[in-house]
Design a protein around this motif. Sequence first.
Motif, mmCIF file in Angstrom:
data_model
loop_
_atom_site.group_PDB
_atom_site.id
_atom_site.type_symbol
_atom_site.label_atom_id
_atom_site.label_comp_id
_atom_site.label_asym_id
_atom_site.label_seq_id
_atom_site.Cartn_x
_atom_site.Cartn_y
_atom_site.Cartn_z
ATOM 1 N N THR A 1 0.846 -1.205 0.000
ATOM 2 C CA THR A 1 0.000 0.000 0.000
ATOM 3 C C THR A 1 0.874 1.245 0.000
ATOM 4 O O THR A 1 0.599 2.212 -0.715
ATOM 5 N N GLN A 2 1.958 1.228 0.781
ATOM 6 C CA GLN A 2 2.889 2.353 0.809
ATOM 7 C C GLN A 2 3.593 2.496 -0.539
ATOM 8 O O GLN A 2 3.744 3.599 -1.049
ATOM 9 N N SER B 1 1.259 4.152 -3.068
ATOM 10 C CA SER B 1 1.086 5.599 -2.898
ATOM 11 C C SER B 1 2.325 6.381 -3.326
ATOM 12 O O SER B 1 2.216 7.538 -3.736
ATOM 13 N N SER B 2 3.502 5.744 -3.266
ATOM 14 C CA SER B 2 4.727 6.460 -3.647
ATOM 15 C C SER B 2 5.224 6.102 -5.049
ATOM 16 O O SER B 2 6.260 6.613 -5.470
ATOM 17 N N LYS C 1 3.477 1.314 -10.355
ATOM 18 C CA LYS C 1 2.083 1.332 -9.891
ATOM 19 C C LYS C 1 1.416 -0.021 -10.132
ATOM 20 O O LYS C 1 0.702 -0.525 -9.268
#
Length: 198
Positions: free
Chosen positions: A167-168, A171-172, A179
């Motif tokens: 999840t981290q 987002s980055s 992605k």
Amino acid sequence: MFRRATTGILARTIRTRLFSTDLPAAQTIDSAFAEAWKKVAPHLDPPKTPLSFMQTRLPAPSAIPSKLTVNFVLPYASEISGKEVDMVIIPASTGQMGVLPGHVSTITELKPGVLSVHEGNEVKKYFVSSGFAFIHANSIADIVAIEAAPLDQIDSSLVQKGLADFTQKLSSASTDSEKAEAQIGVDVHSALNAALTG
């Protein structure tokens, strides 16, 4: 009068229509290809075509068997080979799919989820990441998964950690490939988490 006429026509049509399992097996050599090959290269044997590697289709049984034969394989191991079971529940891309003996022939893509193998009162559950299931008319199910593990051997704390990590990463992520990779990780770990908690 009209109803009787259409019923008679339909009954004659249905009786004369052959099912694919009733058709005779195709010949193993494509004779047109072999003749054309001999004209071009008479001193060489014709190469084998895909048709020569195909096995003849097993006939569908006249009665529905009482058991389903399951083959469950991974690229590196065979989890189940020729085991007769009552039912399997497959995490198909269209939703959970229960397969009983006599199921219609089907090919389906697997999504991350739980594969359940039911034999009497015993249920063995595996988590599969992806793959395909081939259900044959003769009550044989071939399930091919990329990765799989028995559900009772999965550590829920590692799943939670992996879900947080991906999840981290999602987002980055800055590129499309990052992605996509992170999204696959989130999907698999979310499905793992759901399988363990519910």
